[in-house]
Write a protein that holds these residues in place. Structure first.
Motif, PDB file in Angstrom:
ATOM      1  N   GLN A 138       4.193  23.726   7.963  1.00 19.94           N
ATOM      2  CA  GLN A 138       4.375  22.626   8.886  1.00 19.94           C
ATOM      3  C   GLN A 138       4.549  21.299   8.132  1.00 19.94           C
ATOM      4  O   GLN A 138       3.893  21.056   7.132  1.00 19.94           O
ATOM      5  CB  GLN A 138       3.188  22.526   9.846  1.00 19.94           C
ATOM      6  CG  GLN A 138       3.124  23.640  10.866  1.00 19.94           C
ATOM      7  CD  GLN A 138       1.987  23.445  11.850  1.00 19.94           C
ATOM      8  OE1 GLN A 138       1.770  22.361  12.372  1.00 19.94           O
ATOM      9  NE2 GLN A 138       1.249  24.528  12.108  1.00 19.94           N
ATOM     10  N   ARG A 166      -1.594  27.170  14.076  1.00 17.41           N
ATOM     11  CA  ARG A 166      -2.583  26.114  13.906  1.00 17.41           C
ATOM     12  C   ARG A 166      -1.907  24.792  14.268  1.00 17.41           C
ATOM     13  O   ARG A 166      -0.684  24.719  14.410  1.00 17.41           O
ATOM     14  CB  ARG A 166      -3.104  26.038  12.466  1.00 17.41           C
ATOM     15  CG  ARG A 166      -2.030  25.654  11.445  1.00 17.41           C
ATOM     16  CD  ARG A 166      -2.611  25.356  10.091  1.00 17.41           C
ATOM     17  NE  ARG A 166      -1.566  25.011   9.114  1.00 17.41           N
ATOM     18  CZ  ARG A 166      -1.774  24.207   8.077  1.00 17.41           C
ATOM     19  NH1 ARG A 166      -2.951  23.664   7.870  1.00 17.41           N
ATOM     20  NH2 ARG A 166      -0.791  23.959   7.230  1.00 17.41           N
ATOM     21  N   ASN A 167      -2.689  23.750  14.434  1.00 14.50           N
ATOM     22  CA  ASN A 167      -2.148  22.424  14.696  1.00 14.50           C
ATOM     23  C   ASN A 167      -2.502  21.531  13.514  1.00 14.50           C
ATOM     24  O   ASN A 167      -3.571  20.923  13.464  1.00 14.50           O
ATOM     25  CB  ASN A 167      -2.705  21.855  16.008  1.00 14.50           C
ATOM     26  CG  ASN A 167      -2.250  22.652  17.223  1.00 14.50           C
ATOM     27  OD1 ASN A 167      -3.043  23.014  18.077  1.00 14.50           O
ATOM     28  ND2 ASN A 167      -0.965  22.941  17.307  1.00 14.50           N
ATOM     29  N   ARG A 169      -2.622  18.550  10.779  1.00 18.24           N
ATOM     30  CA  ARG A 169      -2.719  17.091  10.855  1.00 18.24           C
ATOM     31  C   ARG A 169      -2.338  16.496   9.503  1.00 18.24           C
ATOM     32  O   ARG A 169      -2.821  16.951   8.461  1.00 18.24           O
ATOM     33  CB  ARG A 169      -4.137  16.645  11.237  1.00 18.24           C
ATOM     34  CG  ARG A 169      -4.626  17.214  12.560  1.00 18.24           C
ATOM     35  CD  ARG A 169      -5.968  16.608  12.952  1.00 18.24           C
ATOM     36  NE  ARG A 169      -6.485  17.239  14.163  1.00 18.24           N
ATOM     37  CZ  ARG A 169      -7.430  18.162  14.171  1.00 18.24           C
ATOM     38  NH1 ARG A 169      -7.963  18.561  13.028  1.00 18.24           N
ATOM     39  NH2 ARG A 169      -7.845  18.686  15.291  1.00 18.24           N
ATOM     40  N   GLU A 184       0.106  14.885  14.180  1.00 18.14           N
ATOM     41  CA  GLU A 184      -0.422  16.241  14.335  1.00 18.14           C
ATOM     42  C   GLU A 184       0.508  17.047  15.206  1.00 18.14           C
ATOM     43  O   GLU A 184       1.206  16.508  16.073  1.00 18.14           O
ATOM     44  CB  GLU A 184      -1.826  16.209  14.945  1.00 18.14           C
ATOM     45  CG  GLU A 184      -1.899  15.598  16.325  1.00 18.14           C
ATOM     46  CD  GLU A 184      -3.309  15.603  16.888  1.00 18.14           C
ATOM     47  OE1 GLU A 184      -4.013  16.619  16.715  1.00 18.14           O
ATOM     48  OE2 GLU A 184      -3.706  14.605  17.492  1.00 18.14           O
ATOM     49  N   SER A 185       0.545  18.346  14.952  1.00 15.69           N
ATOM     50  CA  SER A 185       1.346  19.237  15.785  1.00 15.69           C
ATOM     51  C   SER A 185       0.512  19.654  16.989  1.00 15.69           C
ATOM     52  O   SER A 185      -0.713  19.706  16.933  1.00 15.69           O
ATOM     53  CB  SER A 185       1.811  20.452  14.985  1.00 15.69           C
ATOM     54  OG  SER A 185       0.704  21.200  14.512  1.00 15.69           O
ATOM     55  N   LEU A 186       1.213  19.942  18.084  1.00 14.33           N
ATOM     56  CA  LEU A 186       0.557  20.340  19.321  1.00 14.33           C
ATOM     57  C   LEU A 186       1.124  21.675  19.785  1.00 14.33           C
ATOM     58  O   LEU A 186       2.245  22.033  19.436  1.00 14.33           O
ATOM     59  CB  LEU A 186       0.788  19.284  20.411  1.00 14.33           C
ATOM     60  CG  LEU A 186       0.396  17.843  20.073  1.00 14.33           C
ATOM     61  CD1 LEU A 186       0.861  16.902  21.181  1.00 14.33           C
ATOM     62  CD2 LEU A 186      -1.107  17.722  19.874  1.00 14.33           C
ATOM     63  N   TRP A 188       2.063  25.518  20.217  1.00 15.36           N
ATOM     64  CA  TRP A 188       2.375  26.568  19.258  1.00 15.36           C
ATOM     65  C   TRP A 188       3.464  26.048  18.331  1.00 15.36           C
ATOM     66  O   TRP A 188       4.616  25.900  18.727  1.00 15.36           O
ATOM     67  CB  TRP A 188       2.830  27.834  19.981  1.00 15.36           C
ATOM     68  CG  TRP A 188       3.282  28.929  19.049  1.00 15.36           C
ATOM     69  CD1 TRP A 188       2.828  29.171  17.783  1.00 15.36           C
ATOM     70  CD2 TRP A 188       4.274  29.923  19.301  1.00 15.36           C
ATOM     71  NE1 TRP A 188       3.466  30.253  17.233  1.00 15.36           N
ATOM     72  CE2 TRP A 188       4.374  30.739  18.150  1.00 15.36           C
ATOM     73  CE3 TRP A 188       5.088  30.217  20.384  1.00 15.36           C
ATOM     74  CZ2 TRP A 188       5.252  31.796  18.054  1.00 15.36           C
ATOM     75  CZ3 TRP A 188       5.957  31.284  20.281  1.00 15.36           C
ATOM     76  CH2 TRP A 188       6.038  32.059  19.136  1.00 15.36           C
ATOM     77  N   ALA A 189       3.119  25.732  17.124  1.00 18.31           N
ATOM     78  CA  ALA A 189       4.065  25.154  16.173  1.00 18.31           C
ATOM     79  C   ALA A 189       5.254  26.075  15.980  1.00 18.31           C
ATOM     80  O   ALA A 189       5.109  27.233  15.614  1.00 18.31           O
ATOM     81  CB  ALA A 189       3.377  24.897  14.829  1.00 18.31           C
TER      82      ALA A 189
END
Length: 275
Positions: A138, A166-167, A169, A184-186, A188-189
């Motif tokens: 990510q 995972r999310n 950061r 941060e990802s939100l 389902w990446a």
């Protein structure tokens, strides 16, 4: 008359030049590329593609001249098929070097300065850069531009080959300043392709940390710092902005509105049709 959907925007800053590659998606079946100079506030519109670009699997050369992009064009009839990687001159998509991929479930490529090249058709590029495949992690583009994973970012599961579950950061310190830009990802990446303004399937949320306080920047779909410490931003409404942070507020230094652009496919100028 229905309300026009704001465009999805993602940007890639050059690492050694004040140039930003702008990827704009919208209408749904169209992608657009532009060249943004945050210092002067000038935006140069470039190519339109009747297909899809994957900006998080693309890259801009350090000098801001060349674009390595990953595209999917269903109507493509050339030998590389409909999913391919190509190098062009920003902000155009005329392929100066290109090769096929095995579909959209693959990674793109980034520029290197060590002369290496990893594409399936090895070639000595007539530019001072090589190519390296982008790792399945990510925020790979951000990591190459000085972002670091936050201490409280969830650990990656060693079995999660695509880093989807995972999310993550990320953080980046303000140049010559005390603030920290966070993202941060939100969800389902990599799996949010049907969601609003999820570039490459990655929903994100930005915030600004200062003196222990965290201010959400919910109006942004992309952001980074300029070399001078200004906030470079793409709003969810479709504007590119340079924001000067003054105390607890933002002063908009310049703005370019990309929300109302319409597809205008035209040939690249002569200077973009060769190395």
């Amino acid at each position: 008359m229905g309300t026009q959907t704001p465009p999805r925007i993602y940007c890639i800053p050059a690492t050694a030049s004040p140039v930003v590659a702008v990827f704009r998606r919208g209408p749904t079946n169209w992608a657009h590329v532009g060249r943004w100079d945050p210092v002067t506030g000038r935006y140069e519109p470039g190519a339109w593609l009747a297909g899809r670009l994957f900006p998080r699997r693309s890259d801009l050369s350090p000098d801001g001249q060349y674009l390595c992009y990953f595209a999917h064009k269903p109507s493509a009839t050339w030998e590389h098929g409909d999913a391919y990687v190509a190098i062009s001159k920003l902000p155009w998509l005329t392929a100066l070097h290109s090769f096929p991929t095995c579909g959209t479930w693959t990674r793109g490529y980034s520029f290197t300065t060590d002369g290496g090249i990893e594409d399936p058709e090895p070639a000595a590029l007539p530019i001072p850069y090589g190519l390296r495949s982008i790792p399945a992690i990510q925020f790979a583009t951000e990591r190459r531009r000085g972002w670091t994973e936050a201490p409280d970012s969830p650990a990656r599961d060693p079995k999660d080959a695509w880093d989807q579950h995972r999310n993550a950061r990320m953080r980046k310190l303000q140049p010559n300043g005390p603030r920290v830009l966070c993202v941060e990802s939100l969800g389902w990446a990599g799996g949010e392709f049907g969601a609003g303004q999820a570039v490459d399937g990655l929903l994100v949320r930005y915030s600004l940390e200062f003196n222990g306080d965290l201010e959400l920047l919910d109006d942004l779909q992309w952001a980074d710092w300029s070399g001078e410490g200004h906030l470079l931003a793409a709003t969810r409404a479709g504007q590119l902005q340079v924001r000067r942070v003054i105390g607890g507020r933002f002063d908009i230094v310049s703005e370019v509105d990309l929300s109302c652009l319409e597809p205008n496919a035209c040939p690249a100028p002569p200077w973009a049709q060769g190395w």
